[in-house]
Design a protein around this motif. Sequence first.
Motif, PDB file in Angstrom:
ATOM      1  N   LEU A 183       0.936  -0.830   0.296  1.00 28.64           N
ATOM      2  CA  LEU A 183       0.117  -0.073   0.118  1.00 28.64           C
ATOM      3  C   LEU A 183       0.678   1.279  -0.256  1.00 28.64           C
ATOM      4  CD1 LEU A 183      -2.822  -0.043   0.100  1.00 28.64           C
ATOM      5  CD2 LEU A 183      -2.086  -2.225   0.211  1.00 28.64           C
ATOM      6  N   LEU A 184       2.228   1.435   0.287  1.00 23.58           N
ATOM      7  CA  LEU A 184       3.471   2.188   0.272  1.00 23.58           C
ATOM      8  C   LEU A 184       3.273   3.271  -1.061  1.00 23.58           C
ATOM      9  CD1 LEU A 184       5.322   3.489   1.870  1.00 23.58           C
ATOM     10  CD2 LEU A 184       6.773   1.786   0.913  1.00 23.58           C
ATOM     11  N   GLY A 185       2.368   2.716  -2.113  1.00 22.98           N
ATOM     12  CA  GLY A 185       2.672   2.618  -4.041  1.00 22.98           C
ATOM     13  C   GLY A 185       1.569   3.629  -3.640  1.00 22.98           C
ATOM     14  N   ARG A 186       0.466   3.090  -3.511  1.00 24.24           N
ATOM     15  CA  ARG A 186      -1.184   3.586  -3.883  1.00 24.24           C
ATOM     16  C   ARG A 186      -0.671   5.261  -2.441  1.00 24.24           C
ATOM     17  NH1 ARG A 186      -4.419   5.383  -6.191  1.00 24.24           N
ATOM     18  NH2 ARG A 186      -6.307   5.596  -5.736  1.00 24.24           N
ATOM     19  N   GLY A 187      -0.572   5.618  -1.178  1.00 28.23           N
ATOM     20  CA  GLY A 187       0.227   6.416  -0.791  1.00 28.23           C
ATOM     21  C   GLY A 187       0.743   6.945  -1.689  1.00 28.23           C
ATOM     22  N   LEU A 188       1.990   6.459  -2.921  1.00 25.58           N
ATOM     23  CA  LEU A 188       2.489   7.949  -3.006  1.00 25.58           C
ATOM     24  C   LEU A 188       1.350   8.536  -4.399  1.00 25.58           C
ATOM     25  CD1 LEU A 188       5.191   5.549  -4.187  1.00 25.58           C
ATOM     26  CD2 LEU A 188       5.221   7.613  -2.857  1.00 25.58           C
ATOM     27  N   THR A 189       0.588   7.973  -5.103  1.00 24.25           N
ATOM     28  CA  THR A 189      -0.025   8.920  -6.056  1.00 24.25           C
ATOM     29  C   THR A 189      -1.572   9.115  -4.907  1.00 24.25           C
ATOM     30  OG1 THR A 189      -1.698   6.787  -6.625  1.00 24.25           O
ATOM     31  CG2 THR A 189       0.811   7.154  -7.090  1.00 24.25           C
ATOM     32  N   LEU A 190      -1.840   8.854  -4.352  1.00 26.03           N
ATOM     33  CA  LEU A 190      -3.550   9.067  -3.416  1.00 26.03           C
ATOM     34  C   LEU A 190      -4.162   9.938  -3.990  1.00 26.03           C
ATOM     35  CD1 LEU A 190      -6.537   7.485  -3.169  1.00 26.03           C
ATOM     36  CD2 LEU A 190      -5.479   7.727  -0.713  1.00 26.03           C
ATOM     37  N   PRO A 191      -2.954  10.868  -2.566  1.00 23.03           N
ATOM     38  CA  PRO A 191      -3.798  12.818  -2.874  1.00 23.03           C
ATOM     39  C   PRO A 191      -3.263  13.122  -4.519  1.00 23.03           C
ATOM     40  CG  PRO A 191      -0.980  11.731  -1.308  1.00 23.03           C
ATOM     41  CD  PRO A 191      -1.600  10.584  -2.749  1.00 23.03           C
ATOM     42  N   PHE A 192      -2.386  12.825  -5.106  1.00 18.49           N
ATOM     43  CA  PHE A 192      -1.868  14.034  -6.269  1.00 18.49           C
ATOM     44  C   PHE A 192      -2.543  13.883  -7.750  1.00 18.49           C
ATOM     45  CE2 PHE A 192       1.435  13.247  -2.719  1.00 18.49           C
ATOM     46  CZ  PHE A 192       2.048  14.375  -2.633  1.00 18.49           C
ATOM     47  N   THR A 193      -3.582  12.650  -7.638  1.00 20.40           N
ATOM     48  CA  THR A 193      -4.204  12.695  -8.979  1.00 20.40           C
ATOM     49  C   THR A 193      -4.850  13.183  -9.411  1.00 20.40           C
ATOM     50  OG1 THR A 193      -4.150   9.711  -8.354  1.00 20.40           O
ATOM     51  CG2 THR A 193      -5.471  11.007 -10.092  1.00 20.40           C
ATOM     52  N   VAL A 194      -5.098  14.158  -8.997  1.00 21.07           N
ATOM     53  CA  VAL A 194      -6.095  15.290  -9.136  1.00 21.07           C
ATOM     54  C   VAL A 194      -5.147  16.489  -9.501  1.00 21.07           C
ATOM     55  CG1 VAL A 194      -7.679  17.563  -8.851  1.00 21.07           C
ATOM     56  CG2 VAL A 194      -8.619  15.424  -8.508  1.00 21.07           C
ATOM     57  N   ILE A 195      -3.607  16.829  -9.087  1.00 19.21           N
ATOM     58  CA  ILE A 195      -2.548  17.780  -9.194  1.00 19.21           C
ATOM     59  C   ILE A 195      -2.084  17.252 -10.259  1.00 19.21           C
ATOM     60  CG2 ILE A 195      -0.605  18.956  -8.147  1.00 19.21           C
ATOM     61  CD1 ILE A 195      -1.682  18.594  -5.577  1.00 19.21           C
ATOM     62  N   TYR A 196      -1.750  16.034 -10.463  1.00 20.21           N
ATOM     63  CA  TYR A 196      -0.566  15.529 -12.162  1.00 20.21           C
ATOM     64  C   TYR A 196      -2.098  15.757 -13.137  1.00 20.21           C
ATOM     65  CZ  TYR A 196       0.443  11.693 -14.802  1.00 20.21           C
ATOM     66  OH  TYR A 196       1.144  11.285 -15.561  1.00 20.21           O
ATOM     67  N   LEU A 197      -3.007  15.121 -13.104  1.00 21.11           N
ATOM     68  CA  LEU A 197      -3.532  15.209 -14.299  1.00 21.11           C
ATOM     69  C   LEU A 197      -4.287  17.064 -14.671  1.00 21.11           C
ATOM     70  CD1 LEU A 197      -6.775  12.632 -13.526  1.00 21.11           C
ATOM     71  CD2 LEU A 197      -4.874  12.746 -14.869  1.00 21.11           C
ATOM     72  N   HIS A 198      -4.064  18.186 -13.808  1.00 18.62           N
ATOM     73  CA  HIS A 198      -3.965  19.451 -14.267  1.00 18.62           C
ATOM     74  C   HIS A 198      -3.918  19.840 -14.087  1.00 18.62           C
ATOM     75  CE1 HIS A 198      -5.998  22.750 -14.522  1.00 18.62           C
ATOM     76  NE2 HIS A 198      -5.748  23.467 -12.847  1.00 18.62           N
ATOM     77  N   GLU A 199      -2.055  20.262 -13.507  1.00 15.63           N
ATOM     78  CA  GLU A 199      -1.021  21.070 -14.049  1.00 15.63           C
ATOM     79  C   GLU A 199      -0.088  20.397 -14.451  1.00 15.63           C
ATOM     80  OE1 GLU A 199       0.083  23.393  -9.515  1.00 15.63           O
ATOM     81  OE2 GLU A 199      -1.969  22.476  -8.501  1.00 15.63           O
ATOM     82  N   VAL A 200       0.108  18.696 -14.658  1.00 11.75           N
ATOM     83  CA  VAL A 200       1.117  18.844 -15.057  1.00 11.75           C
ATOM     84  C   VAL A 200       1.088  17.847 -16.623  1.00 11.75           C
ATOM     85  CG1 VAL A 200       2.485  16.493 -15.193  1.00 11.75           C
ATOM     86  CG2 VAL A 200       2.349  17.635 -12.987  1.00 11.75           C
ATOM     87  N   ARG A 201      -0.351  17.175 -16.366  1.00  7.27           N
ATOM     88  CA  ARG A 201      -0.440  16.920 -17.833  1.00  7.27           C
ATOM     89  C   ARG A 201      -1.380  18.360 -18.813  1.00  7.27           C
ATOM     90  NH1 ARG A 201       3.441  14.093 -18.406  1.00  7.27           N
ATOM     91  NH2 ARG A 201       3.543  11.285 -17.590  1.00  7.27           N
ATOM     92  N   GLY A 202      -1.831  19.138 -17.992  1.00  4.48           N
ATOM     93  CA  GLY A 202      -3.377  19.925 -18.623  1.00  4.48           C
ATOM     94  C   GLY A 202      -4.206  20.019 -18.752  1.00  4.48           C
ATOM     95  N   ILE A 203      -5.058  18.556 -18.208  1.00  2.25           N
ATOM     96  CA  ILE A 203      -6.103  18.499 -18.206  1.00  2.25           C
ATOM     97  C   ILE A 203      -7.285  19.164 -17.601  1.00  2.25           C
ATOM     98  CG2 ILE A 203      -8.064  16.121 -17.816  1.00  2.25           C
ATOM     99  CD1 ILE A 203      -5.799  14.752 -18.372  1.00  2.25           C
ATOM    100  N   SER A 204      -8.331  19.839 -17.462  1.00  2.00           N
ATOM    101  CA  SER A 204      -8.805  20.479 -16.976  1.00  2.00           C
ATOM    102  C   SER A 204      -9.671  20.391 -15.588  1.00  2.00           C
ATOM    103  CB  SER A 204     -10.115  21.475 -17.965  1.00  2.00           C
ATOM    104  OG  SER A 204     -11.659  20.281 -18.507  1.00  2.00           O
ATOM    105  N   LEU A 205      -9.865  21.204 -14.668  1.00  4.63           N
ATOM    106  CA  LEU A 205      -9.905  20.358 -13.500  1.00  4.63           C
ATOM    107  C   LEU A 205     -12.028  19.387 -13.343  1.00  4.63           C
ATOM    108  CD1 LEU A 205      -9.009  23.097 -10.878  1.00  4.63           C
ATOM    109  CD2 LEU A 205      -8.480  20.753 -10.736  1.00  4.63           C
TER     110      LEU A 205
END
Length: 444
Positions: free
Chosen positions: A36-58
């Motif tokens: 579950l350590l791997g899940r914790g790496l990404t769980l809080p940041f998926t929306v930030i990743y999609l929006h701010e890194v990949r440029g997908i609208s909120l």
Amino acid sequence: MSSSSSPPALRLSLRSFWAVLPREGKWLLSTTAIQLLGRGLTLPFTVIYLHEVRGISLDVAGTLMAWIFVVGVLATGPGGAATDRFGARAVSLFGSSCQLVGVAILAVAHTVPQAAAAMTLMGVSGITWPAFNALVASIVQGSIRQTYFGISFALVNLGIGVGGIIAGAFVDVHRPSTFTTIYLLDAASMLIPIGLLLGPLRHIHGRAERPDDTDGQPASYWRIARQPSVAWLLLLTFIATFVGYGQMEAGFPAFARQVSGASTRAIGWAFAANTAVIVLCQFVVLRRIEGHRRTRVLVVMAVVWATAWLTLGATGLAPATMAATAGVILFHAFFGFGETMLQPTVPAITNDLAPDHLRGRYNALSAAAFQGGGIVGPVVAGVMLDHHLGSAFITMLLVGCGVVAVLAMALERRISPVVNGIRPSSPSTYAKGAERAHDDRAAH
């Protein structure tokens, strides 16, 4: 909480629990936090990743996140039936593989279709949850099953919490490669359960044959769900999730920001407090609730959660102050304490109710009720808080906590003492498990 007139159940220490836990259970439990350590790496940041890194609208990013849960609900029914037919191990392998591939695709996704494909696979992997619970129930018998679910929940939170801390110090929106790294590590973490299922647990199929004394009719979800004990349990699960997890990731942050005036840092500390309480208190709570009726534990949980929501509501009286910040953090401490009562009990009741050959379907229904509350909760929170109905929002959740307590007492009248956690006090209770009550099972 009160127990029956039967002798009080033995209370396990962590050492004695580990001693009576089957070898296969030790394999599963000892790897929980790591995978579950791997899940914790990404769980809080998926929306930030999609929006701010990949440029997908909120709005599209939010829709993609919701799509995971929609697919998960749609896959739950077939997944439960497949668990009963092919075994929990096979379905867990398939679901874990879908999660691995989905997260790996997300790591390199640059377009909405690519992200949607990744989210679809991650949604399908939702079948792993009920299948894995069925696998655990086939390995861990008797009273230690409740203890197992509780300790596993604490380890899940430990893994996710540590993963979130590590990722928070590592990722940088100006360096997209840092996000690619954590998603690839998340995907790689799924190799742990896959390795267990193909290696040490390859002989555990998690499937039981239909008993000869059944009526021969198909074991439909409708026939299972219409049983009074199951129907009340599913309704309780849905409402508890609606007022709990359905609000934790949407209603709570929105209220804390808009009404309490809390900073994002305070909200982060609140989630950290939640994880700390669960990790530190779970085994203590397990020892305290052993031998008590699980439904009474759920009543106490409802009271604790009501206290949490009252605390959060009070922060609106002094917004943007130290007192409000303290209240926001205290809310999640109370909420986490309530979680330590919910997570061991509902899965244990579900699996003690379920006949062995229908365990997949019972766990699938429980998962669907949980996911349903998780879908409806954020929608209701968004509408109410968008219309500045903060007081009504808190009132609704307090009423919901009261409903959970009422439903728990109604469920108590429809399940046997054994299913409700009251078992004979003897060493064999833990070593061999106790028999299940036949009047709590449907004749399928």
